[in-house]
Design an enzyme around this catalytic site. Structure first.
Site, short mmCIF file in Angstrom:
data_model
loop_
_atom_site.label_atom_id
_atom_site.label_comp_id
_atom_site.label_asym_id
_atom_site.label_seq_id
_atom_site.Cartn_x
_atom_site.Cartn_y
_atom_site.Cartn_z
N ASN A 171 43.74 -19.36 78.90
CA ASN A 171 43.99 -20.80 78.63
C ASN A 171 45.00 -20.78 77.58
OD1 ASN A 171 43.48 -23.81 77.84
ND2 ASN A 171 42.77 -22.64 75.99
N TYR A 225 58.60 -24.02 79.11
CA TYR A 225 57.22 -24.56 79.31
C TYR A 225 57.06 -24.46 80.87
CZ TYR A 225 52.91 -27.00 79.40
OH TYR A 225 51.51 -27.24 79.73
N LYS A 250 54.95 -22.10 83.36
CA LYS A 250 53.81 -22.62 84.18
C LYS A 250 54.04 -22.37 85.51
CE LYS A 250 51.51 -23.75 80.75
NZ LYS A 250 50.09 -22.79 80.29
N ILE A 257 46.35 -34.40 78.46
CA ILE A 257 44.78 -34.38 78.01
C ILE A 257 45.17 -34.71 76.65
CG2 ILE A 257 42.76 -32.97 78.08
CD1 ILE A 257 44.17 -33.49 80.97
N THR A 262 44.54 -33.70 73.72
CA THR A 262 44.45 -32.53 72.83
C THR A 262 45.37 -32.72 71.64
OG1 THR A 262 46.39 -31.40 73.77
CG2 THR A 262 44.14 -31.14 74.64
#
Length: 255
Positions: free
Chosen positions: A91, A159, A163, A192, A194
């Site tokens: 993760n 990024y 991914k 999300i 976070t």
């Protein structure tokens, strides 16, 4: 009722906060002896305290997933403590600096994002797969993103590349190690709640409006919702699922 990870040993990287912390807690609640891995010691140890206080079993091991020696030590120490590894949730990840187009991206940032987000996933697979082969199988869940499936709305080239790479690596590993009863899947969340997302949104109301509007469901996801999806991939309930990229995105990728 039997817990879905009863008797299993699980590792969660980036388990110090956000989705990683929520997943580590859930894994432990479902019966797994859980190893929480992170670079930040105090936060990682807090996750362990949360688990132990709730009656679970957990250990913190510090590691930088971009370093081979650290990842090998993480797997070796887990086996020394608990005798096996049944599940790895890779993760740990970083976003880089959103809003930076390809031509302005510095090599240092590119290397950092790729090394943590993609190389870190590869290293986890490299060192845990032989252990799982000895165990007779296991489940690996790799953290990808909706931006592993599409281009980013916010100019995040490193990024996005990392991914996409995670999904390719997941598919490659899933095909290669299915005969060993090792299932390898990816999880692809949208935005999300976070620290990585909420901080920039709080600082920029226009950005918050833009991000919220991307989700047809009308809200961002929660870390607990993603943890439940990861748990399903980790457990025997998904025993016929491998090489899959599970999208949990509130409809964002519907366009």
């Amino acid at each position: 009722m039997t817990k879905s990870l009863q008797g299993k040993v699980a590792i969660v990287t980036g388990g110090n906060a956000g989705i990683g912390r929520a997943t580590a807690r859930l894994f432990a609640a479902e019966g797994a002896k859980t190893v929480v891995c992170a670079r930040r010691i105090e936060e990682g140890e807090q996750t362990v305290r949360d688990i132990v206080d709730a009656g679970g079993i957990a250990t913190f091991i510090q590691a930088d997933v971009s370093k081979a020696a650290d990842v090998k030590a993480l797997i070796d120490q887990t086996v020394h403590l608990y005798g096996r590894v049944d599940c790895l949730f890779s993760n740990a990840g970083i976003s880089g600096n959103p809003g930076t187009p390809i031509v302005d991206l510095e090599e240092e940032e590119w290397d950092q994002v790729i090394n943590i987000n993609l190389k870190g996933v590869w290293l986890g697979m490299k060192y845990v797969i032989p252990v799982m082969q000895q165990n007779g199988g296991g489940s690996i869940i790799n953290m990808s993103s909706i931006y592993g499936l599409m281009g980013s709305h916010l100019q995040m080239p490193a990024y996005t590349a990392s991914k996409h790479g995670v999904i390719g690596l997941t598919k490659s590993g899933a095909r290669d190690y299915a005969p060993d009863n090792i299932r390898i899947n990816a999880i692809c969340p949208a935005y999300i709640h976070t620290e990585m997302v909420d901080g920039p949104m709080a600082a920029d109301p226009q950005l918050a409006t833009t991000i919220m509007g991307l989700h047809p469901i009308g809200r961002l996801g929660t870390v607990e919702e993603i943890a439940e999806a990861v748990l399903w991939l980790a457990s025997d309930k998904s025993s016929f699922v491998t090489g899959h990229s599970l999208t949990a995105d509130g409809g964002l990728t519907l366009g």
